[in-house]
Design a protein around this motif. Structure first.
Motif, mmCIF file in Angstrom:
data_model
loop_
_atom_site.group_PDB
_atom_site.id
_atom_site.type_symbol
_atom_site.label_atom_id
_atom_site.label_comp_id
_atom_site.label_asym_id
_atom_site.label_seq_id
_atom_site.Cartn_x
_atom_site.Cartn_y
_atom_site.Cartn_z
ATOM 1 N N ALA A 354 0.823 -1.214 0.000
ATOM 2 C CA ALA A 354 0.000 0.000 0.000
ATOM 3 C C ALA A 354 0.851 1.256 0.000
ATOM 4 C CB ALA A 354 -0.903 0.009 1.233
ATOM 5 N N GLY A 355 2.185 1.106 -0.098
ATOM 6 C CA GLY A 355 3.060 2.267 -0.082
ATOM 7 C C GLY A 355 3.514 2.597 1.328
ATOM 8 N N TYR A 391 7.038 -0.809 1.429
ATOM 9 C CA TYR A 391 6.444 -0.682 0.096
ATOM 10 C C TYR A 391 5.833 -1.990 -0.418
ATOM 11 C CZ TYR A 391 8.762 3.854 -0.333
ATOM 12 O OH TYR A 391 9.168 5.150 -0.141
ATOM 13 N N ASP A 392 6.576 -3.084 -0.303
ATOM 14 C CA ASP A 392 6.158 -4.337 -0.929
ATOM 15 C C ASP A 392 5.388 -5.259 0.012
ATOM 16 O OD1 ASP A 392 7.367 -3.588 -3.318
ATOM 17 O OD2 ASP A 392 9.314 -4.354 -2.668
ATOM 18 N N GLN A 393 5.189 -4.829 1.245
ATOM 19 C CA GLN A 393 4.443 -5.659 2.185
ATOM 20 C C GLN A 393 2.944 -5.413 2.054
ATOM 21 O OE1 GLN A 393 6.465 -4.441 5.916
ATOM 22 N NE2 GLN A 393 6.866 -6.619 6.217
ATOM 23 N N THR A 466 -1.747 6.272 2.987
ATOM 24 C CA THR A 466 -0.339 6.599 2.760
ATOM 25 C C THR A 466 -0.174 7.711 1.729
ATOM 26 O OG1 THR A 466 -0.175 4.813 1.123
ATOM 27 C CG2 THR A 466 0.490 4.311 3.385
ATOM 28 N N ALA A 467 -1.164 7.873 0.844
ATOM 29 C CA ALA A 467 -1.123 8.946 -0.156
ATOM 30 C C ALA A 467 -1.716 10.252 0.365
ATOM 31 C CB ALA A 467 -1.849 8.526 -1.422
ATOM 32 N N GLY A 468 -2.277 10.236 1.596
ATOM 33 C CA GLY A 468 -2.753 11.475 2.200
ATOM 34 C C GLY A 468 -4.249 11.646 2.277
#
Length: 522
Positions: A354-355, A391-393, A466-468
């Motif tokens: 999910a970033g 990042y990749d989890q 995570t993107a806000g």
């Protein structure tokens, strides 16, 4: 000596042959007729290649813009869609690629038959058979794409499918795209090719084109040293073709185009790395400035807002002859790739994760520390979440986004609300600035939002967080963002309006339909 007289069979007398008499013309040469047919075949195949290649370029580089009523916006906002948003159009583009490639190869074969006619009979049979196959592929693809386009334009009342647009015609725009760039701000490469492309778009009925104008090209050498010549030349070419122009002012860099931030900003970043977004492992995203430095004097004694204002005012002055006539609208860059969001995946492609939160540059941490102290919990301001996934989890592989995890705690609510508030504040600053600079121009001002539908089915909605875009209880950033756009008389551009849950990976728990429904009702 042989006689030149012709004996009369009745009298036996010879009659001289008139000197002016000439033998009858020979029958037309079959070889010449065959050669003409082969030339016509070559010309036809060249035209087929040109037509399919032009259609392919238009399909790949164009987007369709429609006016849609979005929440919090007083008037309809433009919503864009590209060919890869629809499987029917993807099939059409793939078919154009196949037919265009076949047209090129068959043209070369047809030319070779002019030089070696002894192979013509057998090869012509093969070409005729392949021609029929290609015709079938192109006809089926055209029918499929045409059917989807007709439903979009007209709808179908019997099955309850509404038409996309209430207008009598579809607004058609093409884009120069990020693959187009000026090597130097004063130079337009391949001017004749650009002009030919614009002429072809005009003939195809395209209404206008979108042009990205990069901060890193126009003001690359030193602050306040603007170079608009190349972009002005493009605007003049568009004007002469009778097309409209929509400009995207890009305050970000682009890896795809190989365009970084201005050189002088990059030099500042070498001595002050805190101007860039930073993740938990101190990885930096250098294609956009951190939202936390908006009002900090980090750029040679100026704030980023000061620099953005100078850029917008210079553009407004340099392009004044085009504003309101050729240039009909401007999209204001708000973050990575021009979208209002944090670079939660940095330069990585979307993966199963999910970033990550991008809150670890020194200015973000200073702002977090200040707000935590004001909130009465100074320990919350020491760093970002320690239990968030990488990042990749997958989101639930770490405690933060798990059911009952930190995101549902008082601390999680504080952090996510603070993190998203900086995003909204940045949007408000930039849009307010643009609205002020371009007031009185009657230009359509827009900004882009991302469609963060991955992991949307999880209650924590980690990709959005995570993107806000934090959405929990009274904290619904979509609603607040829409209000911010409306306050500054700007319209929202939201991609992927026709995405379907059916074509999403089940593993990612993605739901573009649910997210769009949420945005419409928030």
């Amino acid at each position: 000596m042989a006689s030149t007289e012709n004996p009369d069979p009745e009298t036996g007398k010879s009659e001289p042959i008139p000197a002016s008499a000439t033998p009858p013309p020979p029958p037309p040469s079959s070889a010449a007729s065959f050669l003409d047919c082969r030339k016509i075949d070559v010309i036809t195949r060249v035209l087929l290649f040109s037509a399919t290649l032009t259609a392919l370029i238009v399909m790949v580089t164009s987007d369709q813009t429609e006016m849609a009523q979005l929440p919090g916006v007083r008037s309809p906002a433009p919503v864009s869609a590209e060919f890869n948003d629809s499987p029917a159009f993807i099939f059409f583009v793939v078919s154009l690629v196949v037919v265009s490639f076949y047209a090129l190869i068959s043209t070369l074969v047809s030319i070779s038959l002019l030089l070696k006619p002894e192979f013509t009979a057998r090869v012509s049979v093969y070409l005729a058979s392949l021609d029929m196959v290609m015709l079938g592929i192109l006809a089926s693809a055209t029918g499929t794409a045409g059917g989807v386009a007709y439903i979009a334009l007209k709808g179908n009342e019997e099955v309850g499918w509404n038409k996309i647009s209430r207008e009598r015609k579809i607004i058609r725009w093409a884009s120069f795209g990020y693959s187009f760039r000026l090597q130097h701000a004063n130079t337009v490469n391949h001017t004749k090719a650009v002009a030919a492309g614009l002429r072809a778009l005009k003939l195809l009925g395209v209404e206008g084109v979108e042009l990205p104008i990069f901060w890193g090209v126009a003001e690359t050498e030193s602050p306040g040293n603007y170079q608009w010549s190349g972009y002005l030349a493009i605007a003049e070419m568009v004007k002469k073709m009778g097309l409209k122009l929509h400009v995207s002012l890009c305050f970000h860099g682009s890896k795809q185009s190989g365009i970084p931030l201005p050189d002088w900003v990059t030099r500042v970043g070498e001595t002050e790395p805190g101007i860039y977004f930073t993740d938990r492992s101190e990885g930096q995203y250098k294609d956009c400035l951190s939202f936390a430095v908006d009002d900090v004097h980090v750029l040679d004694g100026k704030t980023p807002m000061d620099v953005y204002r100078g850029f917008l005012e210079s553009f407004n002055s340099a392009f004044s002859d085009f504003l309101g006539n050729t240039i009909r609208g401007i999209t204001i860059g708000l973050g990575p790739d021009g979208e209002l969001r944090y670079p939660s995946h940095q330069t990585r492609k979307l993966s199963d994760g999910a970033g990550e939160f991008q809150c670890y540059d020194k200015y973000m941490l200073a702002a977090l520390k200040h707000d935590a102290e004001v909130n009465g919990n100074p320990l919350w301001g020491l760093s970002g979440p320690h239990d968030a996934p990488s990042y990749d989890q997958q989101p639930k592989s770490a405690p933060f986004f798990s059911d009952g995890g930190s995101w549902e705690s008082e601390y999680g609510d504080f952090f996510l609300a603070w993190y998203s508030s900086l995003l909204v504040s940045h949007a408000d600053r930039v849009l307010s600035l643009a609205s002020s600079v371009f007031s009185g121009t009657r230009l359509l001002l827009c900004g882009k939002l991302p469609l963060l539908h991955q992991w949307h089915k999880l209650r924590s909605r980690p990709s959005e967080s995570t993107a806000g875009f934090y959405c929990n209880g009274d904290n619904d950033r979509y609603e607040i963002v829409a209000e911010t756009f409306a306050k500054n008389s700007c319209r929202m551009i939201l991609p992927g309006m026709d995405l379907s849950d059916e074509y999403q990976s089940p593993k990612s728990l993605s739901s573009p339909e649910s997210l769009l429904a949420h945005i419409k009702t928030c």
